[in-house]
Design an enzyme around this catalytic site. Structure first.
Site, PDB file in Angstrom:
ATOM      1  N   ASP A   1     -20.594  15.528  19.350  1.00 19.65           N
ATOM      2  CA  ASP A   1     -20.415  16.383  18.163  1.00 19.65           C
ATOM      3  C   ASP A   1     -19.100  16.073  17.442  1.00 19.65           C
ATOM      4  O   ASP A   1     -18.562  16.903  16.719  1.00 19.65           O
ATOM      5  CB  ASP A   1     -20.502  17.875  18.542  1.00 19.65           C
ATOM      6  CG  ASP A   1     -19.391  18.290  19.489  1.00 19.65           C
ATOM      7  OD1 ASP A   1     -18.678  17.393  20.003  1.00 19.65           O
ATOM      8  OD2 ASP A   1     -19.219  19.496  19.719  1.00 19.65           O
TER       9      ASP A   1
ATOM     10  N   HIS B   1      -2.537  -9.141   9.721  1.00 16.65           N
ATOM     11  CA  HIS B   1      -3.132  -7.816   9.898  1.00 16.65           C
ATOM     12  C   HIS B   1      -2.984  -7.337  11.342  1.00 16.65           C
ATOM     13  O   HIS B   1      -3.900  -6.744  11.914  1.00 16.65           O
ATOM     14  CB  HIS B   1      -4.595  -7.817   9.449  1.00 16.65           C
ATOM     15  CG  HIS B   1      -4.735  -7.973   7.962  1.00 16.65           C
ATOM     16  ND1 HIS B   1      -5.858  -8.449   7.344  1.00 16.65           N
ATOM     17  CD2 HIS B   1      -3.856  -7.713   6.954  1.00 16.65           C
ATOM     18  CE1 HIS B   1      -5.679  -8.479   6.034  1.00 16.65           C
ATOM     19  NE2 HIS B   1      -4.453  -8.053   5.775  1.00 16.65           N
TER      20      HIS B   1
ATOM     21  N   ASP C   1       3.755   2.113   0.211  1.00 16.85           N
ATOM     22  CA  ASP C   1       3.460   0.877   0.936  1.00 16.85           C
ATOM     23  C   ASP C   1       4.755   0.079   1.087  1.00 16.85           C
ATOM     24  O   ASP C   1       5.161  -0.625   0.168  1.00 16.85           O
ATOM     25  CB  ASP C   1       2.397   0.087   0.142  1.00 16.85           C
ATOM     26  CG  ASP C   1       1.871  -1.115   0.895  1.00 16.85           C
ATOM     27  OD1 ASP C   1       2.278  -1.339   2.046  1.00 16.85           O
ATOM     28  OD2 ASP C   1       1.041  -1.843   0.307  1.00 16.85           O
TER      29      ASP C   1
ATOM     30  N   HIS D   1      -0.106  -5.868  -5.535  1.00 12.74           N
ATOM     31  CA  HIS D   1      -1.391  -5.194  -5.779  1.00 12.74           C
ATOM     32  C   HIS D   1      -1.105  -3.834  -6.388  1.00 12.74           C
ATOM     33  O   HIS D   1      -0.011  -3.294  -6.263  1.00 12.74           O
ATOM     34  CB  HIS D   1      -2.215  -5.087  -4.487  1.00 12.74           C
ATOM     35  CG  HIS D   1      -1.545  -4.373  -3.347  1.00 12.74           C
ATOM     36  ND1 HIS D   1      -1.466  -3.004  -3.255  1.00 12.74           N
ATOM     37  CD2 HIS D   1      -0.921  -4.852  -2.238  1.00 12.74           C
ATOM     38  CE1 HIS D   1      -0.831  -2.673  -2.138  1.00 12.74           C
ATOM     39  NE2 HIS D   1      -0.466  -3.772  -1.499  1.00 12.74           N
TER      40      HIS D   1
ATOM     41  N   HIS E   1      -4.618  -0.234  -1.675  1.00 14.98           N
ATOM     42  CA  HIS E   1      -4.991  -1.372  -2.537  1.00 14.98           C
ATOM     43  C   HIS E   1      -5.793  -0.734  -3.677  1.00 14.98           C
ATOM     44  O   HIS E   1      -7.013  -0.708  -3.660  1.00 14.98           O
ATOM     45  CB  HIS E   1      -5.825  -2.399  -1.780  1.00 14.98           C
ATOM     46  CG  HIS E   1      -5.044  -3.085  -0.703  1.00 14.98           C
ATOM     47  ND1 HIS E   1      -5.623  -3.743   0.343  1.00 14.98           N
ATOM     48  CD2 HIS E   1      -3.696  -3.210  -0.506  1.00 14.98           C
ATOM     49  CE1 HIS E   1      -4.686  -4.247   1.138  1.00 14.98           C
ATOM     50  NE2 HIS E   1      -3.504  -3.936   0.644  1.00 14.98           N
TER      51      HIS E   1
ATOM     52  N   GLU F   1       5.662  -7.876  -2.749  1.00 12.27           N
ATOM     53  CA  GLU F   1       5.776  -8.107  -1.319  1.00 12.27           C
ATOM     54  C   GLU F   1       5.683  -9.578  -0.893  1.00 12.27           C
ATOM     55  O   GLU F   1       4.739  -9.983  -0.214  1.00 12.27           O
ATOM     56  CB  GLU F   1       4.708  -7.302  -0.576  1.00 12.27           C
ATOM     57  CG  GLU F   1       3.292  -7.423  -1.145  1.00 12.27           C
ATOM     58  CD  GLU F   1       2.281  -6.588  -0.349  1.00 12.27           C
ATOM     59  OE1 GLU F   1       2.246  -6.743   0.877  1.00 12.27           O
ATOM     60  OE2 GLU F   1       1.544  -5.791  -0.955  1.00 12.27           O
TER      61      GLU F   1
ATOM     62  N   TYR G   1       6.309 -16.756   6.682  1.00 11.49           N
ATOM     63  CA  TYR G   1       5.844 -16.618   8.067  1.00 11.49           C
ATOM     64  C   TYR G   1       5.952 -17.981   8.740  1.00 11.49           C
ATOM     65  O   TYR G   1       5.375 -18.959   8.265  1.00 11.49           O
ATOM     66  CB  TYR G   1       4.393 -16.115   8.084  1.00 11.49           C
ATOM     67  CG  TYR G   1       4.262 -14.872   7.214  1.00 11.49           C
ATOM     68  CD1 TYR G   1       4.563 -13.619   7.714  1.00 11.49           C
ATOM     69  CD2 TYR G   1       3.905 -14.992   5.861  1.00 11.49           C
ATOM     70  CE1 TYR G   1       4.505 -12.489   6.901  1.00 11.49           C
ATOM     71  CE2 TYR G   1       3.841 -13.872   5.043  1.00 11.49           C
ATOM     72  CZ  TYR G   1       4.143 -12.628   5.562  1.00 11.49           C
ATOM     73  OH  TYR G   1       4.096 -11.526   4.745  1.00 11.49           O
TER      74      TYR G   1
ATOM     75  N   ARG H   1       8.671 -10.178   5.629  1.00  9.67           N
ATOM     76  CA  ARG H   1       8.068  -9.714   4.377  1.00  9.67           C
ATOM     77  C   ARG H   1       8.901  -8.527   3.920  1.00  9.67           C
ATOM     78  O   ARG H   1       9.346  -7.719   4.742  1.00  9.67           O
ATOM     79  CB  ARG H   1       6.613  -9.288   4.578  1.00  9.67           C
ATOM     80  CG  ARG H   1       5.985  -8.681   3.328  1.00  9.67           C
ATOM     81  CD  ARG H   1       4.448  -8.581   3.368  1.00  9.67           C
ATOM     82  NE  ARG H   1       3.927  -7.634   4.328  1.00  9.67           N
ATOM     83  CZ  ARG H   1       3.292  -7.944   5.443  1.00  9.67           C
ATOM     84  NH1 ARG H   1       3.123  -9.226   5.762  1.00  9.67           N
ATOM     85  NH2 ARG H   1       2.854  -7.024   6.272  1.00  9.67           N
TER      86      ARG H   1
ATOM     87  N   GLU I   1       8.717  -5.448   1.051  1.00 13.93           N
ATOM     88  CA  GLU I   1       7.757  -4.844   0.129  1.00 13.93           C
ATOM     89  C   GLU I   1       8.311  -3.555  -0.462  1.00 13.93           C
ATOM     90  O   GLU I   1       8.627  -2.608   0.252  1.00 13.93           O
ATOM     91  CB  GLU I   1       6.447  -4.544   0.882  1.00 13.93           C
ATOM     92  CG  GLU I   1       5.389  -3.880   0.026  1.00 13.93           C
ATOM     93  CD  GLU I   1       4.031  -3.783   0.718  1.00 13.93           C
ATOM     94  OE1 GLU I   1       3.982  -3.840   1.962  1.00 13.93           O
ATOM     95  OE2 GLU I   1       3.022  -3.643   0.007  1.00 13.93           O
TER      96      GLU I   1
HETATM   97  N1  GLY Z   1       0.006  -2.548   3.768  1.00 10.79           N
HETATM   98  C1  GLY Z   1      -0.959  -3.373   3.190  1.00 10.79           C
HETATM   99  C2  GLY Z   1      -0.373  -4.252   2.189  1.00 10.79           C
HETATM  100  O1  GLY Z   1       0.830  -4.455   2.191  1.00 10.79           O
HETATM  101  O2  GLY Z   1      -1.014  -4.710   1.305  1.00 10.79           O
HETATM  102 MN    MN Z   2       2.231  -3.124   3.019  1.00 11.74          MN
HETATM  103 MN    MN Z   3       0.999  -3.938   0.066  1.00 13.73          MN
END
Ligand code: GLY
Ligand code: MN
Ligand code: MN
Length: 436
Positions: free
Chosen positions: A41, A246, A274, A359, A366, A384, A388, A397, A399
């Site tokens: 459930d 990822h 983000d 993005h 996104h 971002e 690597y 990275r 961002e």
């Molecule tokens: N956190 C996902 C991206 O940076 O696009």
């Molecule tokens: Mn991100």
């Molecule tokens: Mn991002």
């Protein structure tokens, strides 16, 4: 409600924007998401469909919105349906929207219970020339599970096969890509909480901590500040793990000498932030780590300047790639002569920087937006860049999230430290406090 929602005036403005793009005789229908089952459930936490949230503010299952600007009766021009509540539901599930609360939040005068939806459609569809149906047209959508909206769309198309059908998604992508003032403020709230979590983590990290312990610190800070949690699954990767784009298992130990890449952002009132920051486990970057870090930071700062009204996203991405190429040559990762001979369709920099730079950001991390139209004022983007280097067990990275303005962009992360020295300083002072 644990968050402050937008005001009814803004939801009204969002619906007015949609109506501006409708053709005469159109009836637009938006459905909420289902509550998804797990097993026995169990259910997953409810996640509202972002389009209906944008248009109404109603963060509840079984919500429907009708927009019918040419309806004969003015009361039918906007109708909101919410799930009927009663004492039994109130005791087992807690408070649901009353009709009066739904009216006040959304600014929609006509609010009915959802069980009146079928009869209302039968009454109104014959008045309409065409139905505006919504669907997920995100460039990267990949969904095997039928949504409530898709189910209802099928029913509508079967019931009214001779009505014209129009797509709501392109309109939603257009109107959602330029944020209203209150939306920007909501994104900023999300960012401010994310910034607090980042500061907390800088005082927490030391050699031997597990990646998931860092995740737990972040989650704690999010929830105590009125966020429901992460806007997306956080990435906390130390050393080599930072090169797995990822990586979400977050289950390894952070060792002395490594750099941890942390990509996380809280959701506030449905809006996402983000962030990505990279910090040295031992509190200080090595010379090589610092060189790579500063190269990424320079690319980010150049990218901020390029992301301006009128520019096409594809051209922007190409230009950032060119700047990155120069940095990779300086770091000894690419050879200048090889770069001169490269196939422009397959530039060499992609070996070390294999994802996009920016993005759209908003109700979805996104977010939906207009990828093939010029960048415009009011859009919010991430910036971002990353480098690597699996052979060096190093991934960096950085961002930030920025708002495009007419006379200049606003870095919504202006209060979140990013310089390598600032981060080292923050880690050192927190470590000193911990010892004292
Ligand atoms: N956190 C996902 C991206 O940076 O696009
Ligand atoms: Mn991100
Ligand atoms: Mn991002």
């Amino acid at each position: 409600m644990r968050y402050i929602p937008l005001t009814a005036a803004t939801y009204r403005e969002h619906r007015a924007r949609f109506r501006q793009h409708m053709e005469k005789g159109g009836l637009a229908i938006f459905h909420s998401n289902d509550i998804m089952p797990t097993s026995a459930d169990g259910t997953m936490p409810f996640k509202q469909a972002t389009d209906i949230l944008y248009l109404t503010g109603i963060d509840q299952e079984e919500t429907v919105l009708l927009l019918f600007p040419d309806a004969v009766d003015p009361k039918d021009r906007e109708i909101l349906f919410v799930r009927e509540t009663n004492e039994h539901i109130a005791i087992w599930e807690g408070a649901k929207f009353t009709q009066a609360e739904a009216r006040e939040l959304s600014g929609i005068p006509t609010v009915l219970w959802t069980n009146a939806y079928d009869a209302t459609i039968k009454r109104l569809a014959p008045q309409a020339e065409h139905l505006y149906l919504n669907s997920n047209e995100h460039l990267r959508q990949g969904n095997e599970v039928e949504t409530r909206e898709e189910r209802k769309n099928k029913e509508l198309r079967a019931m009214y096969p001779l009505h014209g059908v129009k797509r709501s998604a392109p309109i939603m992508h257009r109107i959602r890509s330029r944020k209203t003032q209150e939306e920007v403020a909501q994104i900023q709230r999300a960012i401010d909480i994310t910034g607090k979590a980042f500061r907390r983590v800088c005082g927490f990290v030391k050699p031997g901590v597990k990646e998931y312990e860092i995740e737990a610190e972040i989650t704690h800070e999010f929830i105590r500040n009125g966020s429901r949690g992460h806007a997306y699954t956080p990435i906390i990767g130390s050393g080599y793990n930072a090169c797995v784009l990822h990586y979400i298992t977050n289950d390894m130990v952070c060792n002395a000498g490594e750099v941890i890449l942390m990509d996380f952002g809280c959701e506030y009132g449905g809006y996402a932030s983000d962030l990505t920051r990279c910090i040295p486990v031992s509190g200080r970057f090595t010379e090589r780590q610092r060189a790579v870090y500063n190269a990424v930071l320079r690319v980010q700062r150049e990218a901020f300047k390029l992301l301006r009204p009128g520019v096409m996203m594809a051209d922007y991405h190409k230009e950032v790639g060119r700047i990155m190429e120069g940095e990779l040559i300086n770091l000894g990762l690419l050879d200048k002569a090889e770069v001169a001979k490269q196939d422009p369709e397959r530039p060499l920099y992609k070996k070390y920087f294999m994802h996009g730079t920016s993005h759209f950001l908003g109700l979805d991390v996104h977010d939906v937006g207009l990828w093939n139209e010029p960048i415009a004022e009011g859009m919010v983007f991430t910036v971002e860049p990353g480098i690597y280097i699996p052979a060096e067990k190093l991934g960096i990275r950085l961002e930030n999230n920025i708002l495009i303005g007419k006379d200049g962009n606003t870095d919504l992360f202006a209060n979140i430290p990013i310089e390598a020295e600032e981060i080292e300083g923050m880690m050192a002072s927190k470590a000193k406090k911990a010892v004292a």
